[in-house]
Design a protein around this motif. Structure first.
Motif, short mmCIF file in Angstrom:
data_model
loop_
_atom_site.label_atom_id
_atom_site.label_comp_id
_atom_site.label_asym_id
_atom_site.label_seq_id
_atom_site.Cartn_x
_atom_site.Cartn_y
_atom_site.Cartn_z
N ALA A 173 39.74 -5.35 8.59
CA ALA A 173 39.18 -5.78 9.84
C ALA A 173 37.84 -5.37 10.54
N ALA A 174 38.01 -3.82 10.23
CA ALA A 174 36.92 -2.84 10.55
C ALA A 174 35.93 -2.90 9.49
N VAL A 175 35.90 -3.09 7.96
CA VAL A 175 35.13 -3.66 6.99
C VAL A 175 34.16 -4.35 7.94
N GLU A 176 34.62 -5.86 7.63
CA GLU A 176 34.10 -6.77 8.10
C GLU A 176 33.20 -6.84 9.12
N GLU A 177 34.51 -5.86 10.22
CA GLU A 177 33.14 -6.27 11.15
C GLU A 177 31.74 -5.02 10.69
N TYR A 178 31.81 -4.07 10.37
CA TYR A 178 31.14 -3.48 9.43
C TYR A 178 29.40 -3.90 9.30
#
Length: 204
Positions: free
Chosen positions: A85-90
């Motif tokens: 989720a963090a990678v997708e958001e970034y």
């Protein structure tokens, strides 16, 4: 994807693509920026995704990346979901790039191994070495230096096969074997996971 690139217009950009031997699959004009195909070059991916590498490193998670394909290792499924989720958001929020959700997934390491991630990464590294050696004379010298019998070298050094096919050539694999690549720092997904789960002193 225009971050860090000059806007040179579609016609001029297309001519440069042809002159430099870039892939010629059909692309749609974007109105400016760099020409991007469905197979982005490793160099371009490294430029665009360097901030992402630093973000993942700051999370303290082991990972390996080649071009725009990468794998992150976590201890639990919950950590994996949070990292994804963090990678997708970034990527989509900060870098303004799209995430391929069909390819992106959370899975046990055994599943990643069954997809031959390690073998794929090693093959890509061999490709880069072979491409870097460029000419037959240097290829011959490097193959002999790395243990290929001199009377066998010609079968590889004079080959006209493309880089990707040569990356799985038996003589190239003999020279750039797994032990050599490991000494040079090429990661093993299994070793990364074992050390991450059981500590640096774990036997791998």
């Amino acid at each position: 994807m225009r971050q860090g690139t000059a806007d040179e217009g579609p016609c001029r950009g297309a001519k440069r693509r042809q002159n430099c031997g870039a892939p010629t699959e059909e692309v749609e004009p974007t109105g400016g920026g760099a020409w991007i195909t469905e197979r982005p070059s490793p160099l371009l991916a490294n430029v665009m995704l360097d901030p992402l590498d630093k973000m993942i490193e700051a999370m303290g998670l082991p990972f390996a990346r080649y071009a725009d394909d990468f794998l992150i290792v976590t201890k639990t499924k919950a950590e994996a979901l949070a990292a994804m989720a963090a990678v997708e958001e970034y990527v989509e929020g900060r870098l303004k790039l799209l995430v391929n959700r069909e390819k992106s997934k959370v899975a046990p390491l055994a599943y990643a191994e069954s997809l031959q991630w390690d073998q794929w990464i090693r093959r890509r590294v061999r490709l880069c070495h072979w491409k870097d050696w460029k000419v037959p004379r240097k290829r011959r010298r490097m193959l002999i230096r790395l243990g290929v019998p001199p009377d066998e070298v010609r079968k590889a050094s004079r080959s006209r096969k493309g880089y990707w096919r040569m990356s799985r050539n038996s003589l190239v694999a003999m020279a750039l074997n797994n032990d050599y690549l490991k000494r040079k720092g090429v990661p093993s997904m299994r070793d990364l996971w074992v050390r991450f789960k059981y500590g640096e002193q774990a036997q791998v």
